[in-house]
Design a protein around this motif. Structure first.
Motif, PDB file in Angstrom:
ATOM      1  N   MET A   1     -15.346 -12.608 -11.924  1.00 14.13           N
ATOM      2  CA  MET A   1     -16.576 -11.625 -12.051  1.00 14.13           C
ATOM      3  C   MET A   1     -16.542 -11.170 -13.423  1.00 14.13           C
ATOM      4  O   MET A   1     -15.600 -10.944 -13.854  1.00 14.13           O
ATOM      5  N   VAL A   2     -17.759 -11.247 -14.040  1.00 14.82           N
ATOM      6  CA  VAL A   2     -17.891 -10.753 -15.281  1.00 14.82           C
ATOM      7  C   VAL A   2     -17.663  -9.010 -15.368  1.00 14.82           C
ATOM      8  O   VAL A   2     -18.387  -8.452 -14.519  1.00 14.82           O
ATOM      9  N   SER A   3     -17.128  -8.818 -16.377  1.00 16.78           N
ATOM     10  CA  SER A   3     -17.018  -7.410 -16.497  1.00 16.78           C
ATOM     11  C   SER A   3     -18.428  -6.739 -17.202  1.00 16.78           C
ATOM     12  O   SER A   3     -18.805  -7.208 -18.149  1.00 16.78           O
ATOM     13  N   PRO A   4     -18.845  -5.588 -16.684  1.00 20.70           N
ATOM     14  CA  PRO A   4     -20.019  -5.015 -17.205  1.00 20.70           C
ATOM     15  C   PRO A   4     -19.829  -4.195 -18.540  1.00 20.70           C
ATOM     16  O   PRO A   4     -18.940  -3.736 -18.716  1.00 20.70           O
ATOM     17  N   SER A   5     -20.961  -4.167 -19.160  1.00 14.26           N
ATOM     18  CA  SER A   5     -20.906  -3.313 -20.096  1.00 14.26           C
ATOM     19  C   SER A   5     -21.582  -1.968 -19.956  1.00 14.26           C
ATOM     20  O   SER A   5     -22.457  -2.021 -18.893  1.00 14.26           O
ATOM     21  N   HIS A   6     -21.554  -0.785 -20.990  1.00  8.26           N
ATOM     22  CA  HIS A   6     -22.322   0.351 -20.399  1.00  8.26           C
ATOM     23  C   HIS A   6     -22.566   1.177 -21.601  1.00  8.26           C
ATOM     24  O   HIS A   6     -21.648   1.546 -22.578  1.00  8.26           O
ATOM     25  N   VAL A   7     -23.984   1.243 -21.971  1.00  7.58           N
ATOM     26  CA  VAL A   7     -24.319   2.115 -22.972  1.00  7.58           C
ATOM     27  C   VAL A   7     -24.905   3.304 -22.399  1.00  7.58           C
ATOM     28  O   VAL A   7     -26.146   2.915 -22.123  1.00  7.58           O
ATOM     29  N   PRO A   8     -24.508   4.387 -22.279  1.00  3.69           N
ATOM     30  CA  PRO A   8     -25.180   5.511 -21.802  1.00  3.69           C
ATOM     31  C   PRO A   8     -26.528   6.088 -22.470  1.00  3.69           C
ATOM     32  O   PRO A   8     -26.533   5.923 -23.720  1.00  3.69           O
ATOM     33  N   VAL A   9     -27.511   6.374 -21.610  1.00  8.33           N
ATOM     34  CA  VAL A   9     -29.063   6.682 -22.280  1.00  8.33           C
ATOM     35  C   VAL A   9     -29.106   7.783 -22.322  1.00  8.33           C
ATOM     36  O   VAL A   9     -28.564   8.706 -21.566  1.00  8.33           O
ATOM     37  N   LEU A  10     -29.752   8.242 -23.721  1.00  4.28           N
ATOM     38  CA  LEU A  10     -29.648   9.664 -24.073  1.00  4.28           C
ATOM     39  C   LEU A  10     -28.574  10.556 -23.912  1.00  4.28           C
ATOM     40  O   LEU A  10     -28.723  11.888 -23.567  1.00  4.28           O
ATOM     41  N   LEU A  11     -27.529   9.970 -24.396  1.00  4.64           N
ATOM     42  CA  LEU A  11     -26.092  10.714 -24.016  1.00  4.64           C
ATOM     43  C   LEU A  11     -26.136  12.085 -24.732  1.00  4.64           C
ATOM     44  O   LEU A  11     -25.733  13.109 -24.174  1.00  4.64           O
ATOM     45  N   ASP A  12     -26.483  11.971 -25.917  1.00  4.08           N
ATOM     46  CA  ASP A  12     -26.253  13.400 -26.834  1.00  4.08           C
ATOM     47  C   ASP A  12     -27.298  14.514 -26.022  1.00  4.08           C
ATOM     48  O   ASP A  12     -26.830  15.565 -25.986  1.00  4.08           O
ATOM     49  N   ARG A  13     -28.485  14.045 -25.779  1.00  6.18           N
ATOM     50  CA  ARG A  13     -29.605  14.880 -25.419  1.00  6.18           C
ATOM     51  C   ARG A  13     -29.106  15.577 -23.698  1.00  6.18           C
ATOM     52  O   ARG A  13     -29.263  16.586 -23.429  1.00  6.18           O
ATOM     53  N   VAL A  14     -28.414  14.469 -23.066  1.00  2.19           N
ATOM     54  CA  VAL A  14     -27.843  14.962 -21.811  1.00  2.19           C
ATOM     55  C   VAL A  14     -26.855  15.891 -21.971  1.00  2.19           C
ATOM     56  O   VAL A  14     -26.863  16.893 -21.293  1.00  2.19           O
ATOM     57  N   VAL A  15     -25.838  15.784 -22.673  1.00  2.00           N
ATOM     58  CA  VAL A  15     -24.680  16.664 -22.865  1.00  2.00           C
ATOM     59  C   VAL A  15     -25.299  18.132 -23.469  1.00  2.00           C
ATOM     60  O   VAL A  15     -24.835  19.154 -22.881  1.00  2.00           O
ATOM     61  N   ALA A  16     -26.441  17.980 -24.451  1.00  2.00           N
ATOM     62  CA  ALA A  16     -26.916  19.313 -24.746  1.00  2.00           C
ATOM     63  C   ALA A  16     -27.662  20.196 -23.471  1.00  2.00           C
ATOM     64  O   ALA A  16     -27.717  21.095 -23.678  1.00  2.00           O
ATOM     65  N   LEU A  17     -28.302  19.300 -22.759  1.00  2.00           N
ATOM     66  CA  LEU A  17     -29.211  20.000 -21.583  1.00  2.00           C
ATOM     67  C   LEU A  17     -27.984  20.554 -20.630  1.00  2.00           C
ATOM     68  O   LEU A  17     -28.569  21.750 -19.985  1.00  2.00           O
ATOM     69  N   VAL A  18     -26.932  19.892 -20.448  1.00  2.00           N
ATOM     70  CA  VAL A  18     -26.063  20.679 -19.375  1.00  2.00           C
ATOM     71  C   VAL A  18     -25.288  21.703 -20.180  1.00  2.00           C
ATOM     72  O   VAL A  18     -24.568  22.583 -19.492  1.00  2.00           O
ATOM     73  N   ALA A  19     -25.139  21.757 -21.377  1.00  2.00           N
ATOM     74  CA  ALA A  19     -24.352  22.776 -22.139  1.00  2.00           C
ATOM     75  C   ALA A  19     -24.268  24.150 -21.690  1.00  2.00           C
ATOM     76  O   ALA A  19     -23.314  24.685 -21.383  1.00  2.00           O
ATOM     77  N   PRO A  20     -25.783  24.529 -21.680  1.00  2.00           N
ATOM     78  CA  PRO A  20     -25.667  25.919 -21.414  1.00  2.00           C
ATOM     79  C   PRO A  20     -25.163  26.578 -20.001  1.00  2.00           C
ATOM     80  O   PRO A  20     -24.635  27.709 -19.781  1.00  2.00           O
ATOM     81  N   ALA A  21     -25.345  25.557 -19.113  1.00  2.00           N
ATOM     82  CA  ALA A  21     -24.456  25.761 -17.739  1.00  2.00           C
ATOM     83  C   ALA A  21     -23.043  25.743 -17.743  1.00  2.00           C
ATOM     84  O   ALA A  21     -22.474  26.024 -16.520  1.00  2.00           O
ATOM     85  N   LEU A  22     -22.562  24.847 -18.601  1.00  2.00           N
ATOM     86  CA  LEU A  22     -21.100  24.790 -18.612  1.00  2.00           C
ATOM     87  C   LEU A  22     -19.957  25.685 -19.277  1.00  2.00           C
ATOM     88  O   LEU A  22     -18.937  25.254 -19.667  1.00  2.00           O
ATOM     89  N   GLN A  23     -20.555  26.843 -19.664  1.00  2.00           N
ATOM     90  CA  GLN A  23     -19.935  27.802 -20.681  1.00  2.00           C
ATOM     91  C   GLN A  23     -18.960  28.716 -19.905  1.00  2.00           C
ATOM     92  O   GLN A  23     -17.988  28.856 -20.508  1.00  2.00           O
ATOM     93  N   ARG A  24     -18.969  28.775 -18.649  1.00  2.00           N
ATOM     94  CA  ARG A  24     -17.887  29.296 -17.865  1.00  2.00           C
ATOM     95  C   ARG A  24     -16.756  28.595 -17.649  1.00  2.00           C
ATOM     96  O   ARG A  24     -16.933  27.464 -17.262  1.00  2.00           O
ATOM     97  N   PRO A  25     -15.542  29.322 -17.996  1.00  2.00           N
ATOM     98  CA  PRO A  25     -14.196  28.415 -17.496  1.00  2.00           C
ATOM     99  C   PRO A  25     -14.189  27.878 -16.158  1.00  2.00           C
ATOM    100  O   PRO A  25     -14.426  28.604 -15.261  1.00  2.00           O
ATOM    101  N   GLY A  26     -13.835  26.540 -15.989  1.00  2.00           N
ATOM    102  CA  GLY A  26     -13.927  26.136 -14.625  1.00  2.00           C
ATOM    103  C   GLY A  26     -15.170  25.607 -14.191  1.00  2.00           C
ATOM    104  O   GLY A  26     -15.099  25.405 -12.962  1.00  2.00           O
ATOM    105  N   ALA A  27     -16.193  25.712 -14.756  1.00  2.00           N
ATOM    106  CA  ALA A  27     -17.554  25.238 -14.341  1.00  2.00           C
ATOM    107  C   ALA A  27     -17.467  23.793 -13.828  1.00  2.00           C
ATOM    108  O   ALA A  27     -16.734  22.963 -14.318  1.00  2.00           O
ATOM    109  N   THR A  28     -18.149  23.385 -12.821  1.00  2.00           N
ATOM    110  CA  THR A  28     -18.107  21.967 -12.241  1.00  2.00           C
ATOM    111  C   THR A  28     -19.339  21.543 -12.148  1.00  2.00           C
ATOM    112  O   THR A  28     -20.575  22.051 -11.961  1.00  2.00           O
TER     113      THR A  28
END
Length: 321
Positions: A1-28
């Protein structure tokens, strides 16, 4: 079986959008479509105190993502499930709410880059298309057993294929000679059935049919209709739901679910919003955000992405505290 490749789309923007919700220690955060774990990896690296629950129905994705994320073993939990099962997953893990939920919808690199899975029309392969290839009917089963009317419906509704009826009739006539089992034979039929002028516009002539079959096999749109409200209900105050979709049917479901969630129940002609009737959620993005030309050039799969986000600003009256 061929190994898949993976390039996440809009990676930096996704991380920035979830950032405000993840400021609390232990956030899930719940990554509801884990895939090969690219977005989750970036989030775990950016936020050393955040925990991620990675949901994916594909056992192969769980295995590969688990290996990729092994160094985060104490902060990452992989769960094989369908993403409309978010409430059950959280309940089993003893969680009442989470800080964020992320969806990267549609077919992933995990499926596209492995010919044996049958998702790619550019390679002759078995007509499977199951995201969990251990259960349920395959695309071949759909082609070989559905009546003309049912095939026409899924091609027209899920593939937005204007030659749906013509294709469905050709499939039924052709399968009487021999059942469909490989993608190459279906692609040949589509080239024969779709008129030449139509084949020259709108991308590959098999694109819409393969999309329709994939959605039918995995019940994707019905799952999504259940999953988005479940995700919204799961987030705490300050929590966010972020969704990447890649075709209009998905994006329309997300758009309407977000609109419903942010709508006040106060009549439009009322000059003020009474206390207790304010919307409990707000839109974070204005409309749907898209990838820029640089990202599309580097990663063509980003060309069709539509990104939307929503945030809970207060609890519903009588909801969990």
């Amino acid at each position: 079986m061929v190994s898949p490749s993976h390039v996440p789309v809009l990676l930096d923007r996704v991380v920035a959008l979830v950032a405000p919700a993840l400021q609390r220690p232990g956030a899930t955060l719940v990554d509801a479509t884990l895939g090969l774990g690219g977005h989750t990896e970036a989030i775990l690296e950016a936020y050393p105190e955040v925990r991620v629950i990675g949901i994916d129905r594909d056992p192969h994705a769980q295995e590969l993502a688990g290996a990729r994320l092994a160094r985060f073993s104490h902060r990452f939990t992989g769960v094989q499930a369908v993403y409309d099962e978010i409430p059950d997953v959280l309940d089993e893990l003893g969680l009442t709410d989470v800080a964020a939920v992320f969806f990267d919808l549609g077919v992933s690199s995990m499926q596209l880059d492995v010919p044996e899975r049958g998702f790619a029309y550019s390679i002759d392969a078995p007509l499977d298309m199951r995201m969990n290839d251990g259960e349920g009917p395959t695309a071949a089963d759909v082609l070989n057993t559905y009546a003309v009317g049912d095939l026409t419906r899924i091609l027209r509704v899920y593939g937005e294929e204007k030659f749906a009826g013509r294709i469905a009739r050709a499939v039924v006539d052709t399968r009487e000679k021999a059942p469909f089992d490989r993608s190459g034979r279906l692609v040949e039929l589509l080239y024969d059935v779709i008129p030449a002028p139509a084949r020259r516009t709108g991308g590959h002539p098999a694109k819409r049919t393969f999309q329709a079959l994939r959605i039918e096999v995995n019940d994707e749109l019905n799952v999504l209709r259940r999953a988005i409200p479940a995700a919204i209900d799961a987030i705490e105050v300050g929590g966010r739901v972020v969704v990447e979709s890649y075709q209009s049917l998905e994006d329309r479901i997300v758009k309407h679910a977000f609109a419903d969630a942010t709508r006040s129940d106060v009549p439009h002609d009322l000059p003020f919003v009474p206390a207790g009737h304010e919307p409990t959620l707000r839109l974070v993005t204005r409309g749907a955000e898209k990838a820029d030309t640089a990202e599309i050039s580097a990663n063509p799969r980003a060309a069709s992405v539509r990104l939307r986000a929503i945030e809970r600003i207060r609890l519903d009256p009588g909801a969990r505290s």
